[in-house]
Design a protein around this motif. Structure first.
Motif, PDB file in Angstrom:
ATOM      1  N   MET A   1       0.817  -1.184   0.000  1.00  0.00           N
ATOM      2  CA  MET A   1       0.000   0.000   0.000  1.00  0.00           C
ATOM      3  C   MET A   1       0.862   1.250   0.000  1.00  0.00           C
ATOM      4  O   MET A   1       0.406   2.314   0.323  1.00  0.00           O
ATOM      5  N   LEU A   2       2.116   1.134  -0.350  1.00  0.00           N
ATOM      6  CA  LEU A   2       3.002   2.289  -0.391  1.00  0.00           C
ATOM      7  C   LEU A   2       3.123   2.859  -1.797  1.00  0.00           C
ATOM      8  O   LEU A   2       3.968   3.713  -2.034  1.00  0.00           O
ATOM      9  N   GLU A   3       2.317   2.400  -2.701  1.00  0.00           N
ATOM     10  CA  GLU A   3       2.406   2.839  -4.069  1.00  0.00           C
ATOM     11  C   GLU A   3       1.800   4.221  -4.244  1.00  0.00           C
ATOM     12  O   GLU A   3       1.092   4.732  -3.396  1.00  0.00           O
ATOM     13  N   GLU A   4       2.087   4.785  -5.398  1.00  0.00           N
ATOM     14  CA  GLU A   4       1.490   6.060  -5.764  1.00  0.00           C
ATOM     15  C   GLU A   4       0.619   5.845  -6.987  1.00  0.00           C
ATOM     16  O   GLU A   4       0.890   4.978  -7.818  1.00  0.00           O
ATOM     17  N   LEU A   5      -0.428   6.638  -7.092  1.00  0.00           N
ATOM     18  CA  LEU A   5      -1.329   6.582  -8.233  1.00  0.00           C
ATOM     19  C   LEU A   5      -1.159   7.834  -9.068  1.00  0.00           C
ATOM     20  O   LEU A   5      -0.963   8.927  -8.542  1.00  0.00           O
ATOM     21  N   HIS A   6      -1.228   7.673 -10.362  1.00  0.00           N
ATOM     22  CA  HIS A   6      -1.111   8.788 -11.292  1.00  0.00           C
ATOM     23  C   HIS A   6      -2.519   9.312 -11.562  1.00  0.00           C
ATOM     24  O   HIS A   6      -3.285   8.693 -12.286  1.00  0.00           O
ATOM     25  N   VAL A   7      -2.862  10.469 -10.974  1.00  0.00           N
ATOM     26  CA  VAL A   7      -4.200  11.035 -11.090  1.00  0.00           C
ATOM     27  C   VAL A   7      -4.084  12.413 -11.728  1.00  0.00           C
ATOM     28  O   VAL A   7      -3.505  13.331 -11.129  1.00  0.00           O
ATOM     29  N   PHE A   8      -4.621  12.561 -12.910  1.00  0.00           N
ATOM     30  CA  PHE A   8      -4.614  13.828 -13.640  1.00  0.00           C
ATOM     31  C   PHE A   8      -3.217  14.426 -13.749  1.00  0.00           C
ATOM     32  O   PHE A   8      -3.015  15.626 -13.582  1.00  0.00           O
ATOM     33  N   GLY A   9      -2.228  13.596 -14.003  1.00  0.00           N
ATOM     34  CA  GLY A   9      -0.869  14.063 -14.197  1.00  0.00           C
ATOM     35  C   GLY A   9      -0.079  14.292 -12.927  1.00  0.00           C
ATOM     36  O   GLY A   9       1.037  14.787 -12.970  1.00  0.00           O
ATOM     37  N   VAL A  10      -0.637  13.946 -11.788  1.00  0.00           N
ATOM     38  CA  VAL A  10       0.032  14.143 -10.504  1.00  0.00           C
ATOM     39  C   VAL A  10       0.125  12.801  -9.791  1.00  0.00           C
ATOM     40  O   VAL A  10      -0.848  12.048  -9.747  1.00  0.00           O
ATOM     41  N   PHE A  11       1.296  12.510  -9.256  1.00  0.00           N
ATOM     42  CA  PHE A  11       1.453  11.289  -8.475  1.00  0.00           C
ATOM     43  C   PHE A  11       0.995  11.559  -7.043  1.00  0.00           C
ATOM     44  O   PHE A  11       1.499  12.455  -6.376  1.00  0.00           O
ATOM     45  N   LEU A  12       0.012  10.786  -6.597  1.00  0.00           N
ATOM     46  CA  LEU A  12      -0.545  10.934  -5.253  1.00  0.00           C
ATOM     47  C   LEU A  12      -0.390   9.628  -4.495  1.00  0.00           C
ATOM     48  O   LEU A  12      -0.485   8.549  -5.079  1.00  0.00           O
ATOM     49  N   VAL A  17      -5.715   8.870  -2.003  1.00  0.00           N
ATOM     50  CA  VAL A  17      -6.765   8.711  -3.020  1.00  0.00           C
ATOM     51  C   VAL A  17      -7.915   7.888  -2.468  1.00  0.00           C
ATOM     52  O   VAL A  17      -9.087   8.263  -2.606  1.00  0.00           O
ATOM     53  N   TRP A  18      -7.611   6.778  -1.793  1.00  0.00           N
ATOM     54  CA  TRP A  18      -8.676   5.935  -1.245  1.00  0.00           C
ATOM     55  C   TRP A  18      -9.397   6.627  -0.098  1.00  0.00           C
ATOM     56  O   TRP A  18     -10.597   6.421   0.096  1.00  0.00           O
ATOM     57  N   ALA A  19      -8.712   7.466   0.669  1.00  0.00           N
ATOM     58  CA  ALA A  19      -9.366   8.214   1.742  1.00  0.00           C
ATOM     59  C   ALA A  19     -10.357   9.228   1.172  1.00  0.00           C
ATOM     60  O   ALA A  19     -11.456   9.405   1.714  1.00  0.00           O
ATOM     61  N   VAL A  20      -9.987   9.887   0.086  1.00  0.00           N
ATOM     62  CA  VAL A  20     -10.894  10.854  -0.538  1.00  0.00           C
ATOM     63  C   VAL A  20     -12.118  10.145  -1.112  1.00  0.00           C
ATOM     64  O   VAL A  20     -13.253  10.599  -0.947  1.00  0.00           O
ATOM     65  N   VAL A  21     -11.901   9.006  -1.774  1.00  0.00           N
ATOM     66  CA  VAL A  21     -13.022   8.237  -2.313  1.00  0.00           C
ATOM     67  C   VAL A  21     -13.931   7.759  -1.184  1.00  0.00           C
ATOM     68  O   VAL A  21     -15.161   7.838  -1.284  1.00  0.00           O
ATOM     69  N   ALA A  22     -13.350   7.282  -0.102  1.00  0.00           N
ATOM     70  CA  ALA A  22     -14.148   6.835   1.046  1.00  0.00           C
ATOM     71  C   ALA A  22     -14.917   7.998   1.659  1.00  0.00           C
ATOM     72  O   ALA A  22     -16.067   7.838   2.079  1.00  0.00           O
ATOM     73  N   GLY A  23     -14.314   9.165   1.716  1.00  0.00           N
ATOM     74  CA  GLY A  23     -14.997  10.334   2.248  1.00  0.00           C
ATOM     75  C   GLY A  23     -16.196  10.738   1.412  1.00  0.00           C
ATOM     76  O   GLY A  23     -17.259  11.079   1.942  1.00  0.00           O
ATOM     77  N   VAL A  24     -16.041  10.690   0.102  1.00  0.00           N
ATOM     78  CA  VAL A  24     -17.158  11.025  -0.792  1.00  0.00           C
ATOM     79  C   VAL A  24     -18.279   9.994  -0.647  1.00  0.00           C
ATOM     80  O   VAL A  24     -19.456  10.349  -0.549  1.00  0.00           O
ATOM     81  N   ILE A  68      -6.175  -4.492  -7.908  1.00  0.00           N
ATOM     82  CA  ILE A  68      -5.404  -3.582  -8.755  1.00  0.00           C
ATOM     83  C   ILE A  68      -3.937  -3.920  -8.580  1.00  0.00           C
ATOM     84  O   ILE A  68      -3.382  -3.838  -7.490  1.00  0.00           O
ATOM     85  N   HIS A  69      -3.311  -4.289  -9.667  1.00  0.00           N
ATOM     86  CA  HIS A  69      -1.898  -4.653  -9.627  1.00  0.00           C
ATOM     87  C   HIS A  69      -1.075  -3.477 -10.127  1.00  0.00           C
ATOM     88  O   HIS A  69      -1.206  -3.055 -11.265  1.00  0.00           O
TER      89      HIS A  69
END
Length: 71
Positions: A1-12, A17-24, A68-69
């Motif tokens: 779970m230490l990976e980063e996701l590429h979201v709209f050109g930004v590595f987060l 990302v999962w915390a924001v999705v859970a909040g929504v 998700i791999h």
């Protein structure tokens, strides 16, 4: 779970990302929960909302790790 996701050109951080999705999702489900007439029976609503957020965040994290791999 230490990976980063590429979201709209930004590595987060993926946890962010999962915390924001859970909040929504928790916010949407909170509106549905408040419409149920017996929702006040279970105690203070804030405690349930925090528990819902924590459970959603945990479930999204576990689901992402399993399905998700990265790389």
């Amino acid at each position: 779970m230490l990976e980063e996701l590429h979201v709209f050109g930004v590595f987060l951080p993926s946890a962010l990302v999962w915390a924001v999705v859970a909040g929504v999702l928790a916010h949407v489900l909170r509106g549905l929960w408040q419409r149920v007439s017996w929702s006040g029976v279970f105690g203070h609503a804030g405690v349930w909302e925090l528990a819902l957020f924590a459970l959603l965040w945990w479930a999204l994290t576990i689901g992402a790790d399993r399905f998700i791999h990265y790389g």
